[in-house]
Design an enzyme around this catalytic site. Sequence first.
Site, PDB file in Angstrom:
ATOM      1  N   CYS A 118       1.295  -7.755  11.336  1.00 20.33           N
ATOM      2  CA  CYS A 118       1.996  -8.920  11.879  1.00 20.33           C
ATOM      3  C   CYS A 118       1.721  -9.056  13.379  1.00 20.33           C
ATOM      4  CB  CYS A 118       3.491  -8.821  11.554  1.00 20.33           C
ATOM      5  SG  CYS A 118       4.348 -10.395  11.712  1.00 20.33           S
TER       6      CYS A 118
ATOM      7  N   HIS B 260       3.727  -7.550   5.599  1.00 22.07           N
ATOM      8  CA  HIS B 260       4.388  -6.295   5.980  1.00 22.07           C
ATOM      9  C   HIS B 260       4.455  -5.314   4.808  1.00 22.07           C
ATOM     10  CE1 HIS B 260       6.181  -7.354   9.935  1.00 22.07           C
ATOM     11  NE2 HIS B 260       6.183  -8.596   9.462  1.00 22.07           N
TER      12      HIS B 260
ATOM     13  N   GLU C   9       5.080  -2.237   4.982  1.00 21.15           N
ATOM     14  CA  GLU C   9       6.155  -1.256   5.212  1.00 21.15           C
ATOM     15  C   GLU C   9       7.513  -1.768   4.745  1.00 21.15           C
ATOM     16  OE1 GLU C   9       5.111  -3.342   7.400  1.00 21.15           O
ATOM     17  OE2 GLU C   9       6.653  -3.789   8.910  1.00 21.15           O
TER      18      GLU C   9
END
Lengths: 756, 228
Positions: free
Chosen positions: B85, B201, B203
């Site tokens: 990002c 993302h 994560e």
Amino acid sequence: MEITESPNVGPLPTVETARKLGVLPEEFDRIGQILGRQPNFTELSIFSVMWSEHCSYKNSIVWLKTLPRDSDRMLAKAGEENAGLVDIGDGLACSFKIESHNHPSALEPYQGAATGVGGINRDIFTMGARPIAQLNSLRFGDLNLPKTRRLLRGVVKGIGDYGNAFGIPTVGGELYFDESYNTNPLVNAFSAGIVEVGKVAKATSYGVGNPVFIVGSATGKDGIHGATFASEDISDKSTEKLPAVQVGDPFMEKLLLEATLEIIATGYVIGIQDMGAAGIICSTSEMSAKGEHGMIIDLDKVPMRQPNMQPFEILLSESQERMLVVIEKGKEDVINQIFDKWDLNCAQIGEVTAPGPDGVGRLHFYRHGELVADVPAHDLVLGGGAPQYHREYREPAYIKEFEQFDADDVDDVETDEIADVARHLLSHPNICSRRWVYEQYDSMVGTANRSTNAPSDAAVVRIKTPEVGLSNKSIVITVDCNSRYVNANPRRGAMIAVAEAARNIVCSGGEPLAVTNNLNFGNPYVPEVYWQFVEAVQGMGEACRRFSTPVTGGNVSFYNQSSDDGPVFPTPTIGMLGLMEDPSHQMTLNFKAEGDWIYLLGPPTDDIASSEYLYSYRKVKASPAPLFDFETEWRVQEAIKTMIRHGWIKSAHDVSDGGLFVALAESAMAGNKGFQIDTVDRYRTDAFLFGESQSRVVITVSPDKLHEVEGYFNEGQTFVRLGVVTAADFVINDQTILTSAEAKDLYDNSLGRIMA
Amino acid sequence: MKFGVVVFPGSNCDQDAVDTLELMGQHVVKLWHKDHDLQGSDFIILPGGFSYGDYLRTGAVARFSPIMNEVIAHANRGGYLLGICNGFQILAEARLVPGVLLRNTNQQYICKNVHLAPQSRDALLTAGLDKPAYKIPIAHGEGRYFADADTLKRLNDNGQVLFRYCNEAGEITDAANCNGSVENIAGVTNETKNVFGMMPHPERAADPALGNTDGRLILEQALKAVLV
């Protein structure tokens, strides 16, 4: 010390100046008595903001005191700290609060909403709690008006830009449209944070000689008299008050969050308070009054954005992202190093002074070496010398008219009309998906939002911060208020708001713990408006007592009315905190499997009062609030809790706006399923499908659990076995009302199409 | 392997990256932007957020942070570097990966689950991915990938495209192109395939408690790195 007229102090103001600052003649006299002399302009400005409704709650506190404030989980009572503090076990506490930014958002929606988000989060982290989740409750006028769309666009972008950069997820909220909000939109922002019990920072000040710091942003001329501005009706003159709207900087707020939590962790902080409404004067006076000490402040040392700021401008400025901090003398280097690390301003502007022989601490403000204001802290603040008024109230004439509503005067829906109503409701701005809004918010940062892939009536956020680590527990949070109900019957409407919030939490697997409220009303000097306020507070108090959810604090916003449109619907928004101890209790609203049985738990009725169907489809605006009975509500919520713990149900979704049909449709669409149900002949079809009587939940049960569930229901629950979950399409009484594809398109895209 | 997560002022996904890697049993350190020490990290992550507020242009200021000297040197030595990002935006500003990131076509910030089709068959991050589509969240206002035709050709010819936005079935369609990226590109790698940039993302989709672990499958590819 004498204060005389001088270039720094200006000429002594008159009662007329006082009136212009929003100070009543009797209040002006009282200021003279407190000071023992006539106030100068700076001092009058100080009293005008501190005694404004926004800071002093002078027209509301008498009634707010009637709300329940105690439970064995309360660590800070309403008004004691910047936000409520609730014990959630394992040595942790949740700090949570809701606050309005209505007036600024009416004028400058982007900055008004952004700074509302900033302000509520500062209230949380100033206590040492790291925010973990945000909600917001938004109300706008008729969406067909270009002005409404501009306001909605600006407010949503303001909330998004600020909250997204700040890095705390926005996990839910509500959005409601009614023409009563055409001039006055409501923007209520909620935040919740986590702190270890015993590490909570206080908003206090004591210890003679301890240094007073201002940290964060520099002080400018923005937002001066913002608190006063929020304490009067909006008019065509209001745009002249644009400088009363503040400008937000989420990057600064993020740095301030990290630096603030670091300095609190050192243990050297005596007291800390964010600077929101009324800026430096509010934090210096509230902290000093609480700690029963005084302060001497050199305004020259305040970092300023522009030259030639007058003393009153420095004191009243509502520049954002600032904190006032009192620390132990001798630890100045520690705080300086931390703020230096984060490249933030950190300036010592004064020190704590002893209280006088009468025990009262005084605030002495200097500018260019001259004393420009000398005021007793105690007399400025709520619970101290700030005035408290009993206002006149009177039942408005419309209430009787609404009560005379007779459902028999409204035709029931014909069979071939059901699809038409269904389309109307699923695409109505008050009911359709809020996707256009919530996709503009970062709802997932923090990797704690358990609702992203598991939709439920309230947001479930696990407790996880760098400071306290990962807990097995989650907070379950929601904001709720159907203001149409409150308008129709303020007492019952407010009870319903509390009940619905609790129901949303229970249907998500949580246990309701406590409430923060945002009381948005019109002008309190109008007896009919004040009656709405008094009734709503009493209804809320009664409901909160019965649910054992004390009110931990919140915010009152009066003067949400305009010369053209009158007052907004009375809107006592409930922000409720719940706790889910066991992750396996999490319950979702989406239908899971074909063949699962669908039940309505709670009594079906013939009630169509105040429903979206009656109001916007039948266009009948005068009707009472929907039926509500506390015992029924309690029985339904206890049943949901029991069935979740036994693992008997696969989904739960409360019946609210749009009635049973909308609840079924939402559960079906969220699970990519359909349903097939039958109505019950005894009831009006419109009431059965679209009525909004309370205390009802749609649940699904897999066939192998049918006997347990019905056996349990037969011990004292009212229920209807409606039908079954299907692969697709909405079928009622063997007629396909809508295909899944059409329903999904109407529901998902209606708001986006209007806003495109 | 030791991971280093850089913390810029305004980073807000740094902790999420640390938590996720620790959940995966990895050793992680945070690297402060004012420092010049990578603390022996083998794999550097530039996390999401709004570095320096991103008031000028996303990532435009962060690339000049003190620690970026060491990060760039690490990449030039062939060390592994992943920007997620805002981290991808910083990599693009620092010219560590080709292309730029523009404002989403709808002019709005978008946060939602999307699907990614893995592309490159020889890049560390994607070579081992065998599902047609991975459900991963995005959260950005400026994620529309753009590169000129020559660059695109090079990216395609060299297998430098990591991910493209796709539908649930893995089909790369216009409807699935959530932000208007050229050729649906969601992530790219540099020529030497040791620097990775992606807008989505992973994560945020790694913990079973959150109901989606597709991101973990992507991050686990990093563990296959052979360190030199």
